[in-house]
Scaffold this motif. Structure first.
Motif, PDB file in Angstrom:
ATOM      1  N   ARG A 292      -6.011 -11.949  -6.638  1.00  0.00           N
ATOM      2  CA  ARG A 292      -5.703 -12.803  -7.791  1.00  0.00           C
ATOM      3  C   ARG A 292      -4.927 -12.090  -8.891  1.00  0.00           C
ATOM      4  O   ARG A 292      -4.503 -12.718  -9.858  1.00  0.00           O
ATOM      5  CB  ARG A 292      -7.009 -13.354  -8.380  1.00  0.00           C
ATOM      6  N   GLY A 293      -4.758 -10.769  -8.774  1.00  0.00           N
ATOM      7  CA  GLY A 293      -4.053 -10.048  -9.818  1.00  0.00           C
ATOM      8  C   GLY A 293      -4.716 -10.189 -11.178  1.00  0.00           C
ATOM      9  O   GLY A 293      -4.033 -10.248 -12.203  1.00  0.00           O
ATOM     10  N   SER A 294      -6.049 -10.217 -11.188  1.00  0.00           N
ATOM     11  CA  SER A 294      -6.765 -10.496 -12.439  1.00  0.00           C
ATOM     12  C   SER A 294      -6.518  -9.429 -13.501  1.00  0.00           C
ATOM     13  O   SER A 294      -6.455  -9.739 -14.696  1.00  0.00           O
ATOM     14  CB  SER A 294      -8.270 -10.623 -12.159  1.00  0.00           C
ATOM     15  N   ARG A 295      -6.356  -8.173 -13.076  1.00  0.00           N
ATOM     16  CA  ARG A 295      -6.118  -7.113 -14.047  1.00  0.00           C
ATOM     17  C   ARG A 295      -4.666  -7.043 -14.483  1.00  0.00           C
ATOM     18  O   ARG A 295      -4.290  -6.243 -15.341  1.00  0.00           O
ATOM     19  CB  ARG A 295      -6.569  -5.765 -13.472  1.00  0.00           C
ATOM     20  N   LEU A 296      -3.856  -7.917 -13.890  1.00  0.00           N
ATOM     21  CA  LEU A 296      -2.455  -8.055 -14.298  1.00  0.00           C
ATOM     22  C   LEU A 296      -2.242  -9.414 -14.962  1.00  0.00           C
ATOM     23  O   LEU A 296      -1.129  -9.939 -14.983  1.00  0.00           O
ATOM     24  CB  LEU A 296      -1.539  -7.914 -13.083  1.00  0.00           C
ATOM     25  N   GLY A 297      -3.309  -9.972 -15.495  1.00  0.00           N
ATOM     26  CA  GLY A 297      -3.201 -11.255 -16.180  1.00  0.00           C
ATOM     27  C   GLY A 297      -2.896 -12.410 -15.259  1.00  0.00           C
ATOM     28  O   GLY A 297      -2.336 -13.424 -15.686  1.00  0.00           O
ATOM     29  N   GLY A 298      -3.271 -12.272 -13.972  1.00  0.00           N
ATOM     30  CA  GLY A 298      -3.011 -13.352 -13.023  1.00  0.00           C
ATOM     31  C   GLY A 298      -1.628 -13.325 -12.415  1.00  0.00           C
ATOM     32  O   GLY A 298      -1.250 -14.253 -11.696  1.00  0.00           O
ATOM     33  N   ALA A 299      -0.864 -12.265 -12.663  1.00  0.00           N
ATOM     34  CA  ALA A 299       0.480 -12.156 -12.086  1.00  0.00           C
ATOM     35  C   ALA A 299       0.387 -12.069 -10.557  1.00  0.00           C
ATOM     36  O   ALA A 299      -0.601 -11.571 -10.003  1.00  0.00           O
ATOM     37  CB  ALA A 299       1.191 -10.926 -12.632  1.00  0.00           C
ATOM     38  N   LEU A 300       1.415 -12.565  -9.883  1.00  0.00           N
ATOM     39  CA  LEU A 300       1.499 -12.464  -8.433  1.00  0.00           C
ATOM     40  C   LEU A 300       1.822 -11.010  -8.101  1.00  0.00           C
ATOM     41  O   LEU A 300       2.965 -10.566  -8.217  1.00  0.00           O
ATOM     42  CB  LEU A 300       2.579 -13.402  -7.903  1.00  0.00           C
ATOM     43  N   LYS A 301       0.804 -10.257  -7.694  1.00  0.00           N
ATOM     44  CA  LYS A 301       0.966  -8.810  -7.560  1.00  0.00           C
ATOM     45  C   LYS A 301       2.108  -8.400  -6.631  1.00  0.00           C
ATOM     46  O   LYS A 301       2.876  -7.483  -6.961  1.00  0.00           O
ATOM     47  CB  LYS A 301      -0.339  -8.160  -7.122  1.00  0.00           C
ATOM     48  N   PRO A 302       2.285  -9.021  -5.462  1.00  0.00           N
ATOM     49  CA  PRO A 302       3.387  -8.578  -4.596  1.00  0.00           C
ATOM     50  C   PRO A 302       4.754  -8.657  -5.270  1.00  0.00           C
ATOM     51  O   PRO A 302       5.670  -7.906  -4.917  1.00  0.00           O
ATOM     52  CB  PRO A 302       3.310  -9.535  -3.408  1.00  0.00           C
ATOM     53  N   ALA A 303       4.888  -9.557  -6.249  1.00  0.00           N
ATOM     54  CA  ALA A 303       6.180  -9.757  -6.909  1.00  0.00           C
ATOM     55  C   ALA A 303       6.352  -8.906  -8.161  1.00  0.00           C
ATOM     56  O   ALA A 303       7.433  -8.904  -8.760  1.00  0.00           O
ATOM     57  CB  ALA A 303       6.357 -11.236  -7.265  1.00  0.00           C
ATOM     58  N   VAL A 304       5.320  -8.182  -8.555  1.00  0.00           N
ATOM     59  CA  VAL A 304       5.434  -7.311  -9.726  1.00  0.00           C
ATOM     60  C   VAL A 304       6.426  -6.201  -9.420  1.00  0.00           C
ATOM     61  O   VAL A 304       6.384  -5.585  -8.347  1.00  0.00           O
ATOM     62  CB  VAL A 304       4.052  -6.722 -10.095  1.00  0.00           C
ATOM     63  N   GLU A 305       7.322  -5.946 -10.343  1.00  0.00           N
ATOM     64  CA  GLU A 305       8.351  -4.936 -10.123  1.00  0.00           C
ATOM     65  C   GLU A 305       7.944  -3.585 -10.689  1.00  0.00           C
ATOM     66  O   GLU A 305       7.402  -3.485 -11.792  1.00  0.00           O
ATOM     67  CB  GLU A 305       9.680  -5.380 -10.736  1.00  0.00           C
ATOM     68  N   VAL A 306       8.204  -2.563  -9.898  1.00  0.00           N
ATOM     69  CA  VAL A 306       7.991  -1.173 -10.303  1.00  0.00           C
ATOM     70  C   VAL A 306       9.323  -0.455 -10.121  1.00  0.00           C
ATOM     71  O   VAL A 306       9.859  -0.408  -9.009  1.00  0.00           O
ATOM     72  CB  VAL A 306       6.887  -0.503  -9.454  1.00  0.00           C
ATOM     73  N   ALA A 307       9.865   0.030 -11.212  1.00  0.00           N
ATOM     74  CA  ALA A 307      11.175   0.699 -11.186  1.00  0.00           C
ATOM     75  C   ALA A 307      12.226  -0.160 -10.496  1.00  0.00           C
ATOM     76  O   ALA A 307      13.019   0.315  -9.668  1.00  0.00           O
ATOM     77  CB  ALA A 307      11.068   2.061 -10.523  1.00  0.00           C
ATOM     78  N   GLY A 308      12.235  -1.446 -10.836  1.00  0.00           N
ATOM     79  CA  GLY A 308      13.306  -2.332 -10.375  1.00  0.00           C
ATOM     80  C   GLY A 308      13.125  -2.955  -9.007  1.00  0.00           C
ATOM     81  O   GLY A 308      13.992  -3.722  -8.571  1.00  0.00           O
ATOM     82  N   ARG A 309      12.020  -2.670  -8.327  1.00  0.00           N
ATOM     83  CA  ARG A 309      11.775  -3.287  -7.028  1.00  0.00           C
ATOM     84  C   ARG A 309      10.363  -3.823  -6.980  1.00  0.00           C
ATOM     85  O   ARG A 309       9.448  -3.254  -7.585  1.00  0.00           O
ATOM     86  CB  ARG A 309      11.964  -2.267  -5.891  1.00  0.00           C
ATOM     87  N   THR A 310      10.171  -4.912  -6.230  1.00  0.00           N
ATOM     88  CA  THR A 310       8.832  -5.478  -6.137  1.00  0.00           C
ATOM     89  C   THR A 310       7.905  -4.549  -5.351  1.00  0.00           C
ATOM     90  O   THR A 310       8.344  -3.773  -4.492  1.00  0.00           O
ATOM     91  CB  THR A 310       8.853  -6.844  -5.428  1.00  0.00           C
TER      92      THR A 310
END
Length: 240
Positions: free
Chosen positions: A17-35
């Motif tokens: 659920r990405g609860s610690r990311l405020g409900g963000a869709l974790k697979p789509a979160v970008e790190v250094a410009g890439r998901t």
């Protein structure tokens, strides 16, 4: 005759659920410009077949890997946890492969260095296979039971997982012998939903691989996103 080559299938767990990311869709979160998902799928070349277990909404996050012969699955009901995700991944792999793989590489989607972790784990599995192939074909007969220590035999290793600097076992950065993992899932039966990894792996003989280069670093919070992005950018200035 040369031994049959080792086969590896990949399960990427992209639910949660990405609860610690405020409900963000974790697979789509970008790190250094890439998901995150696209980064962990850099491990795709080590595997014969690969399945991503996660919401259909995560599919665009696969990026350039979207067409790399990926299978997709979703645990039922959704958000059933990693064990349910592994069970769903195994079902999908079984439906798309002529025969089972020898090893199953299991990676969470929130590992920016997941491809590096995969290479370490595959090398460890290969070393285990090599050791078994080079074992003496006609070992000396064992001593009589009364003369043999109680724990004389060395059990077969069922898998290898990373261990971080604090000694924490990372069971979602691991490679397992396929028959052992399938049997573990079968043992739980309809209790896979909500089951813990500890329950799943109970009874398996696992080796811990010290993660000295921190390839198993995961991303759970926005602070983790920032620190991982900084680390990647400093390691490779071409990262955006």
């Amino acid at each position: 005759m040369s031994p049959h080559p080792t086969t590896i299938d990949l399960i990427v767990l992209a639910g949660g659920r990405g609860s610690r990311l405020g409900g963000a869709l974790k697979p789509a979160v970008e790190v250094a410009g890439r998901t995150l998902l696209s980064r962990v799928l850099d491990a795709r070349p080590v595997a014969r077949h690969a399945v991503v277990v996660g919401s259909p909404a995560a599919r665009p996050a696969a990026g350039d890997h979207a067409g790399a012969a990926l299978n997709w699955a979703l645990e039922d009901p959704p958000f059933g946890g990693p064990v349910a995700g592994i069970a769903a991944g195994l079902t999908t792999l079984a439906a798309n492969a002529d025969e089972p793989a020898d090893w199953l590489l299991v990676l969470a989607c929130d590992l920016p260095w997941g491809a590096d972790a995969a290479r370490l784990l595959v090398a460890a599995a290969s070393a285990l296979d090599t050791a078994s192939l080079t074992a003496p074909l006609d070992p000396a007969p064992p001593a009589p039971a009364l003369d043999r220590p109680e724990h004389d035999t060395v059990p077969s290793v069922d898998g290898v997982h990373l261990v971080d600097a604090s000694g924490h076992a990372q069971w979602l950065a691991a490679i397992y012998r396929a028959p052992a993992l399938r049997a573990a899932v079968s043992r739980l039966g309809d209790r896979v939903n909500g089951a813990s990894m500890r329950e799943l792996l109970a009874g398996l003989n696992l080796d811990g691989l010290p993660d000295e280069s921190e390839t198993g670093t995961d991303v759970d919070t926005w602070q983790d996103v920032e620190s991982s992005s900084n680390r990647l950018t400093h390691a490779n200035p071409t990262e955006e």
